[in-house]
Design a protein around this motif. Structure first.
Motif, PDB file in Angstrom:
ATOM      1  N   ILE A  25      -5.538  -3.240  -9.770  1.00  0.00           N
ATOM      2  CA  ILE A  25      -5.071  -3.107  -8.168  1.00  0.00           C
ATOM      3  C   ILE A  25      -3.806  -4.217  -8.290  1.00  0.00           C
ATOM      4  N   ALA A  28      -0.943  -2.956 -10.363  1.00  0.00           N
ATOM      5  CA  ALA A  28      -0.103  -2.120  -9.670  1.00  0.00           C
ATOM      6  C   ALA A  28       0.747  -2.797  -8.333  1.00  0.00           C
ATOM      7  N   LEU A  29      -0.067  -3.423  -7.718  1.00  0.00           N
ATOM      8  CA  LEU A  29       0.668  -3.882  -6.607  1.00  0.00           C
ATOM      9  C   LEU A  29       1.815  -4.873  -7.179  1.00  0.00           C
ATOM     10  N   SER A  63     -12.444  -7.344  -3.491  1.00  0.00           N
ATOM     11  CA  SER A  63     -13.126  -6.176  -4.189  1.00  0.00           C
ATOM     12  C   SER A  63     -14.260  -6.594  -4.685  1.00  0.00           C
ATOM     13  N   SER A 118      -5.903   6.578  -5.012  1.00  0.00           N
ATOM     14  CA  SER A 118      -4.885   5.947  -5.980  1.00  0.00           C
ATOM     15  C   SER A 118      -4.307   4.780  -5.547  1.00  0.00           C
ATOM     16  N   THR A 119      -3.735   3.994  -6.616  1.00  0.00           N
ATOM     17  CA  THR A 119      -3.202   2.892  -6.751  1.00  0.00           C
ATOM     18  C   THR A 119      -1.992   3.233  -5.518  1.00  0.00           C
ATOM     19  N   GLN A 120      -1.152   4.354  -5.757  1.00  0.00           N
ATOM     20  CA  GLN A 120      -0.038   4.644  -4.788  1.00  0.00           C
ATOM     21  C   GLN A 120      -0.551   4.722  -3.255  1.00  0.00           C
ATOM     22  N   ILE A 122      -2.944   2.913  -2.195  1.00  0.00           N
ATOM     23  CA  ILE A 122      -2.836   1.488  -1.410  1.00  0.00           C
ATOM     24  C   ILE A 122      -1.682   0.799  -1.106  1.00  0.00           C
TER      25      ILE A 122
END
Length: 133
Positions: A25, A28-29, A63, A118-120, A122
Motif C-alpha cells: 500500500i 502504491a500510494l 494495517s 485494489s490499490t487503485q 484505495i
C-alpha cells in the motif's frame, strides 16, 4: 486542490509482525504521488498519533492482521481526537471480519479495506476524501 502531495502515514499497530500488505500500500500510494511515511512494525496507538502529528499527515492508514483491530484502530482515532487532530482521515486494512466493520466505522475509522481491494480503489478513496494533489 493545494498542489501539495497528500501526506499519508502507514502504520502497523500492535504486535503483528506481517507488513507485506502495508508496504504494498505504501508503495502504491507513493507511486500515485503521495508522500508516504511508514512507521515500521509494532507501533503503539500513542506512537502512531505522535508520528501523525509530527509528520503533519492528512491520512493515517492502519494495517492489522493480528485480530487486535477492534482495540487498536479506535485507540488511534481517540488519540487523534485528544490532540485536536480529528480532521486526519483514518483508514484501516488487513484481516478484518465483515461483522467488525460497522463498529469500527462508528468509532471513527473512515473506511476499511480488506484483502482483495485494489490499490487503485484505495488511492481513489483517499483522493476523493482529501483531494488530489
Amino acid at each position: 486542490m493545494s498542489g501539495k502531495p497528500i501526506r499519508v502515514l502507514v502504520a502497523k499497530p500492535g504486535l503483528d509482525g506481517h507488513d507485506r500488505g502495508a508496504k504494498v500500500i505504501a508503495q502504491a500510494l507513493r507511486d500515485a504521488g503521495m508522500e508516504v511515511i511508514y512507521t515500521g512494525l509494532r507501533q503503539t496507538p500513542d506512537q502512531i498519533v505522535g508520528a501523525a502529528l509530527q509528520e503533519d499527515v492528512a491520512v493515517v492508514a492502519l494495517s492489522c492482521l493480528s485480530g487486535a483491530h477492534m482495540h487498536l484502530f479506535p485507540a488511534v482515532v481517540e488519540g487523534l481526537r485528544k490532540q485536536n487532530a480529528d480532521d486526519i482521515l483514518v483508514l484501516g486494512g488487513g484481516i478484518i471480519p465483515d461483522e467488525d466493520i460497522p463498529e469500527l466505522k462508528s468509532k471513527g475509522i473512515a473506511e476499511i479495506f480488506t484483502p482483495g481491494t485494489s490499490t487503485q480503489t484505495i488511492i481513489e478513496y483517499i483522493e476523493g476524501k482529501v483531494g488530489k494533489a
